[in-house]
Design an enzyme around this catalytic site. Structure first.
Site, PDB file in Angstrom:
ATOM      1  N   GLU A 210       0.876  -1.167   0.000  1.00  0.00           N
ATOM      2  CA  GLU A 210       0.000   0.000   0.000  1.00  0.00           C
ATOM      3  C   GLU A 210       0.913   1.216   0.000  1.00  0.00           C
ATOM      4  O   GLU A 210       1.602   1.486   0.986  1.00  0.00           O
ATOM      5  CB  GLU A 210      -0.926   0.040   1.207  1.00  0.00           C
ATOM      6  N   CYS A 244      -1.946   8.295   2.698  1.00  0.00           N
ATOM      7  CA  CYS A 244      -1.749   7.892   1.305  1.00  0.00           C
ATOM      8  C   CYS A 244      -2.964   8.247   0.461  1.00  0.00           C
ATOM      9  O   CYS A 244      -2.858   8.353  -0.760  1.00  0.00           O
ATOM     10  CB  CYS A 244      -1.438   6.402   1.211  1.00  0.00           C
TER      11      CYS A 244
END
Length: 390
Positions: A210, A244
Site C-alpha cells: 500500500e 496515502c
C-alpha cells in the site's frame, strides 16, 4: 543478517506451527479478546499515538477504533474460511479445495497510521493461522510496543504470534530477503515500494503493497459546495495531509473556481493548529524533520509557480508545524502538482470540460484514490468511471 533477526524468525516459525493447529474459530476468539482489551485501553493507546506520531486526539482515537473494528471483522471471518467442493470427471471421486496458512507474514508499517495498518494485517493473518513479524516505522516504535503489550495481556501461550523488530531500511530489507517469510506486507512511499518489491520478487515471495497516491478530486458546477468544501478541506488537511489517500490535486470547474478557492482559503485560515492533546486542535505538526523540510521546499517553489491564497508560512511555535496552504493558478509541471507532497498543501486548478478534468486528473503516474463532487448523478458516474485510481 543480525543474530537478533535470526532469533525472531525462528521464534515466529515455531509459534506459527503451533498456531496453525488451533481451530480457526478458537483463533477468532483470541482476536475477539484482543479487541476487547483494545477497547479498555483505547484512551491511553490514542494518547501514545498523539505523543509519538503527532496526530490530533480525535484522529488517534479513530485509529485505535480501526484496530478494534478489524478485530470484530476478523472474528467473524474466523468462522467463514470456506473451501469449495467440486464434481470430478472421474466416478467415485470428489474434488475439495482447502486453504492453508502461509506461515510467517512480514509487516512493514509507516509512521502515519502506526497502529491501524498493523491491525489490518495482523487480525486477518492471525485468524488464517499465520504468525507475524512487525517492523514499525522508527518514528512509531512506542506505538508498536503499546499494541504488543495489549496482545501479551490476552494471548497466553501465543504472545510470540506478534514479534517486533525495530530498525530502519536494513531490517526492512532483511524481511524482504528471507525465504522463511512467506508474505511481505509493506506500507509507505512509492519509492519504498519500488525498492522493496524487486527484493521479494527475486525469491518469488508474495507481496502486498500500500503505497502513496497523488490523489485527485474533480468539482463539477452542480456540486453542493457546503458539503464539498468541508469534505475537500478534511481530505487535504486531515492527519496534516499525511495519508496515502489525502487529496493532493483539486480540479474545479471554471464557473465556480473563484468561489471554491475563496471558501477553501477561509477554512484554511480559520483552522486551529497546535498540540494534538489539546481540545479544539484541528491540525497537528508534521511527523518528522525530513517531511517538514520537503513540504517547506515545495511551498517555496509554489510561490514561484502559483498564487498562495492561504497559509504558505511557518508558525512561530516549536514543532514541525505548517499552516494549511491553498495554492491557485498553479503552473502545469509544478512539483507541487506532480509529486506526492505529504503535507497540508493543496493546489487548486480550473477546468472547462469534464474531458479536460479527467485527462489532467489521470496524468499522474500514481493515484490511490479519486473523487468527484456533483449532484448530477449521471455526470458524476460518467466522470468516476473514467478516473484512474486504486
Amino acid at each position: 543478517m543480525s543474530n537478533e533477526f535470526e532469533i525472531i524468525v525462528k521464534k515466529s516459525e515455531e509459534i506459527s506451527l503451533r498456531w496453525r493447529a488451533v481451530p480457526a474459530p478458537q483463533r477468532g476468539e483470541l482476536i475477539r479478546q484482543f479487541g476487547e482489551e483494545l477497547r479498555l485501553q483505547k484512551e491511553s493507546l490514542a494518547q501514545t499515538i498523539t505523543k509519538e506520531a503527532r496526530k490530533i486526539g480525535t484522529e488517534s482515537l479513530g485509529e485505535v477504533q480501526e484496530a478494534i473494528d478489524m478485530c470484530d471483522f476478523a472474528t467473524g471471518l474466523s468462522r467463514q474460511l470456506y473451501g469449495l467442493t467440486m464434481p470430478s470427471e472421474r466416478p467415485n471421486h470428489r474434488l475439495q479445495e482447502l486453504w492453508h496458512p502461509l506461515g510467517i507474514v512480514g509487516c512493514i508499517t509507516a509512521f502515519n497510521f502506526p497502529m491501524a495498518v498493523f491491525a489490518w494485517n495482523f487480525c486477518l493473518a492471525a485468524v488464517c493461522g499465520n504468525s507475524i513479524i512487525w517492523k514499525p516505522s522508527p518514528h512509531s516504535n512506542e506505538c508498536a510496543r503499546g499494541i504488543k503489550k495489549v496482545w501479551d495481556k490476552v494471548s497466553g501461550d501465543f504472545s510470540d504470534l506478534i514479534l517486533i523488530i525495530e530498525g530502519g531500511n536494513e531490517e526492512a530489507v532483511s524481511i524482504c530477503k528471507d525465504n522463511r517469510i512467506a508474505l511481505v506486507s509493506a506500507t509507505g512511499s512509492t519509492q519504498m515500494g519500488k525498492e522493496l518489491a524487486p527484493i521479494v520478487s527475486a525469491r518469488l515471495g508474495k507481496l502486498l503493497l500500500e503505497l502513496g497516491g497523488n490523489n485527485a478530486a474533480i468539482v463539477c458546477p452542480s456540486a453542493d459546495l457546503n458539503l464539498s468544501i468541508k469534505g475537500i478541506a478534511f481530505s487535504a488537511c486531515g492527519t496534516t495531509g499525511q495519508r496515502c489517500t489525502s487529496l493532493r490535486r483539486l480540479f474545479v470547474h471554471e464557473d465556480i473556481y473563484d468561489e471554491v478557492c475563496s471558501e477553501l482559503a477561509q477554512i484554511a485560515n480559520e483552522t486551529t493548529i497546535g498540540n494534538g492533546l489539546e481540545q479544539g486542535t484541528k491540525l497537528g505538526p508534521l511527523n518528522n524533520k525530513m517531511q517538514f523540510d520537503k513540504v517547506k521546499e515545495l511551498i517555496e517553489e509554489a510561490k514561484e509557480d502559483g498564487n498562495i491564497i492561504a497559509g504558505g508560512e511557518i508558525p512561530d511555535q516549536p514543532g514541525y508545524f505548517i499552516r494549511p496552504t491553498i495554492v491557485r493558478d498553479i503552473k502545469e509541471g509544478s512539483r507541487l502538482v506532480d509529486d506526492e507532497q505529504f503535507g497540508p498543501v493543496l493546489p487548486v486548478m480550473s477546468f472547462s470540460s469534464d474531458d479536460e478534468a479527467i485527462s489532467r486528473a489521470n496524468a499522474s503516474d500514481w493515484g490511490l484514490g479519486g473523487s468527484v463532487w456533483s449532484t448530477d448523478l449521471e455526470r458524476a458516474y460518467n466522470v468516476a468511471d473514467q478516473m484512474e485510481s486504486g
